[in-house]
Design an enzyme around this catalytic site. Structure first.
Site, PDB file in Angstrom:
ATOM      1  N   ASP A   7      -9.273  29.301  81.604  1.00 18.28           N
ATOM      2  CA  ASP A   7      -9.665  30.383  82.495  1.00 18.28           C
ATOM      3  C   ASP A   7      -8.911  30.175  83.817  1.00 18.28           C
ATOM      4  OD1 ASP A   7     -11.095  32.531  83.619  1.00 18.28           O
ATOM      5  OD2 ASP A   7     -12.666  31.190  84.341  1.00 18.28           O
ATOM      6  N   GLU A   9      -9.832  32.052  87.324  1.00 16.75           N
ATOM      7  CA  GLU A   9     -10.696  32.091  88.509  1.00 16.75           C
ATOM      8  C   GLU A   9     -11.862  31.110  88.355  1.00 16.75           C
ATOM      9  OE1 GLU A   9     -11.574  36.036  90.238  1.00 16.75           O
ATOM     10  OE2 GLU A   9     -10.394  36.798  88.560  1.00 16.75           O
ATOM     11  N   GLU A  15     -12.572  32.297  93.119  1.00 14.05           N
ATOM     12  CA  GLU A  15     -12.941  33.591  92.554  1.00 14.05           C
ATOM     13  C   GLU A  15     -12.453  34.713  93.477  1.00 14.05           C
ATOM     14  OE1 GLU A  15     -14.481  34.440  89.771  1.00 14.05           O
ATOM     15  OE2 GLU A  15     -15.276  32.541  89.004  1.00 14.05           O
ATOM     16  N   ASN A 155     -18.236  34.346  80.240  1.00 16.56           N
ATOM     17  CA  ASN A 155     -17.209  34.959  79.408  1.00 16.56           C
ATOM     18  C   ASN A 155     -16.203  33.959  78.844  1.00 16.56           C
ATOM     19  OD1 ASN A 155     -16.022  34.513  81.928  1.00 16.56           O
ATOM     20  ND2 ASN A 155     -14.741  36.341  81.819  1.00 16.56           N
TER      21      ASN A 155
END
Length: 200
Positions: A7, A9, A15, A155
């Site tokens: 991933d 961020e 973020e 996610n």
């Protein structure tokens, strides 16, 4: 043969929406995939807030230009890429990712795209593929790769669980507590060691 899927961020860079929330003074935009598992619901909420405040792509990009990778992220990524292929799989957008990827040394990134109106307002977004993180690791596995995955948010869980090895990195106490079977760490040196051990 291994490919590590990361991933972006919260793992390699701050973020984006939290940074933009601070820069714009709009606290409602602090909500991320660490807080809301339904990405479509989250994005519709974000776009509604942007319309309400008459802010578009230009304002977000101005904030992104000022964002630097997390301390140690570039060095971690450089060392990891010296021992294995790496793909960043992110639910961010091409229009956001460019400056950040350059600061990370131009790793490969798979992400999505925004639908931007002529006036610069964000009209919508297009996901690269449904369940993109899980779909990507499954596709890589289908052509003979073992995947190792790491992320911090709701996610990321599917790609982590579907991989030969997966790790939570800089995640929240709630996500870690709900997934006690997934090894977790907070420091890049520890994540690098865990990835190397998984490749033995």
């Amino acid at each position: 043969m291994y490919i590590t899927c990361l991933d972006m961020e919260g793992v390699l860079v701050p973020e984006i929406w939290i940074e933009f929330s601070k820069a714009s003074g709009i606290p409602e935009l602090k909500i991320t995939t660490r807080d809301e598992p339904d990405y479509d619901k989250l994005m519709r909420y974000r776009l509604g807030i942007l319309r309400e405040h008459h802010m578009g792509l230009k304002e977000i990009q101005e904030t992104i230009e000022k964002i630097d990778p997390l301390p140690g992220a570039r060095e971690f990524l450089d060392e990891l890429r010296s021992i294995t292929q790496v793909i960043i799989i992110s639910d961010t957008f091409e229009q956001f990712a460019g400056p950040l990827i350059r600061k990370l040394g131009m790793p490969t990134i798979f992400c999505n795209t925004l639908d931007v109106a002529e006036d610069g307002m964000i009209a919508g977004y297009k996901m690269r593929v449904k369940d993109s993180k899980l779909a990507t690791v499954r596709a890589l596995q289908s052509i003979g790769y073992d995947t190792i995955a790491s992320g911090d948010s709701f996610n990321d869980l599917d790609m982590i669980k579907a991989s030969k090895a997966g790790f939570l990195f800089k995640s929240t106490p709630a996500i870690r507590a709900a997934n006690p079977d997934i090894p977790a760490c907070e420091e890049f040196d520890d994540l690098l060691a865990m990835i190397k051990n998984a490749m033995v």
